[in-house]
Design an enzyme around this catalytic site. Structure first.
Site, short mmCIF file in Angstrom:
data_model
loop_
_atom_site.label_atom_id
_atom_site.label_comp_id
_atom_site.label_asym_id
_atom_site.label_seq_id
_atom_site.Cartn_x
_atom_site.Cartn_y
_atom_site.Cartn_z
CG HIS A 1 -0.61 0.04 2.50
ND1 HIS A 1 -1.21 -0.50 3.56
CD2 HIS A 1 0.95 -0.27 3.09
CE1 HIS A 1 -0.50 -0.68 4.76
NE2 HIS A 1 0.83 -0.52 4.38
CG ASN A 2 -0.47 4.74 1.22
OD1 ASN A 2 -0.86 3.77 2.08
ND2 ASN A 2 -1.16 5.31 0.43
#
Length: 345
Positions: free
Chosen positions: A244-245
């Site tokens: 994520h991210n």
């Protein structure tokens, strides 16, 4: 096995590649093969010196190569300064992927009423397209694929069979997603209270740029808050994990089994070899190449080639070296004391 889809002459090929043709242009070509295996109706290519030994005995109808190797080529040749790029372009002409001969929605597909369909969209058998999805012109959703609610897919993008695009994902134009990949699954986020784990809702999405390719069984997780962002022309091999991210810059390539931990930023024009691991919250600048099986635990701020780990060696030698690795700190301290002693003398 050789797939034959069309026939071109050498002159046709030279024009399309903007290559210099040496030899007859009338020879019919029906496919591509290696220097060692090519027959008289196929083109071979030479882009790696390791295969130079096969040039003298090739039976190919023609060879795509750099001009410096032209004099030793025994058959007609197509000369280019970048023969590997020429091979890539030529391969498109003989691609065995079936051409689309139909558009529309298969009767077994499930498509929500609110879906916006561009012209020429093709949705395969048992595919599912949920509420609020927008599919651009000439998008292909392969059999058994799922496109989650409120996702957007740009024109010319192709989802092969059994691809999963989760909710709230944005995919650009001309992307290719191979079977089994998952775009927008939950990131690995949990908080521990001393006894048990508590899931952190992943509230962001995933944004894929134009001309992205994602290999089979790769995962790109949605962001915890903001989005996970994959730039334009990024190429991702099979069985890659992007957490994520993560942000990946334009034109970067990731080989198989790469793993990138959360919130790491990878620059443009980077190359990560097979099995490379990047720790979380790092910054990798533009133009970095990391060789296969390397582990990166600190940010990289200067372009170049980076490696870690040791190559394979006989087990007995490795066991001796493993013991010495544990002694390095003590050896360094002893060396420092010795150097100080010599300076005083």
């Amino acid at each position: 096995m050789t797939h034959v889809h069309k026939q071109l002459t050498l002159a046709d090929i030279a024009r399309q590649l903007d290559a210099t043709l040496v030899g007859s242009g009338e020879l019919p070509i029906r496919g591509l093969a290696t220097l060692k295996d090519a027959g008289p109706d196929q083109v071979a290519f030479l882009a790696n010196r390791a295969y130079f030994k096969d040039l003298a005995t090739t039976r190919a109808g023609a060879v795509l190569l750099h001009p410096e190797h032209g004099k030793t080529c025994p058959v007609p040749r197509l000369e280019l300064d970048n023969p590997y790029l020429g091979y890539a372009r030529l391969s498109q002409l003989f691609d065995p992927v079936p051409a689309r001969d139909r558009t529309g929605i298969h009767p077994s597909a499930v498509v929500a009423e609110s879906v916006q369909l561009g012209a020429g969209v093709c949705i395969g058998a048992q595919a599912v397209v949920e509420d609020g999805v927008m599919l651009g012109d000439n998008v292909v959703v392969g059999a058994g694929s799922v496109v989650g609610a409120d996702s957007m897919i740009g024109e010319g993008t192709r989802l092969h069979a059994n691809v999963t695009v989760c909710h709230g994902v944005a995919i650009g134009k001309r992307a290719i997603l191979h079977s089994g990949c998952v775009i927008g699954g939950d990131g690995f986020g949990f908080a521990h209270d001393g006894v048990a784990w508590h899931k952190i809702a992943q509230l962001g999405g995933v944004v894929l740029g134009d001309d992205v390719e994602v290999g089979s069984c790769s995962s790109i997780d949605r962001g915890a808050l903001g989005d996970t962002v994959i730039g334009n022309d990024v190429k991702i091999d099979s069985q890659v994990q992007i957490a994520h991210n993560v942000c990946i810059g334009d034109h970067t390539a990731l080989a198989g089994c790469v793993g990138i931990a959360g919130s790491t930023k990878v620059g443009k024009h980077c190359m990560l070899g097979g099995g490379v691991g990047l720790s979380g919250h790092l910054t990798i600048c533009d133009g970095v190449q990391v060789t296969g099986m390397s582990l990166v635990t600190n940010s990289i701020h200067a372009p170049g080639v980076y490696s870690s780990g040791t190559g394979a060696m006989p087990n007995q030698q490795w066991r001796k070296n493993a013991v010495r690795f544990k002694q390095l700190d003590d050896i360094a301290k002893r060396l420092s004391r010795l150097e100080k002693s010599q300076r005083r003398d």
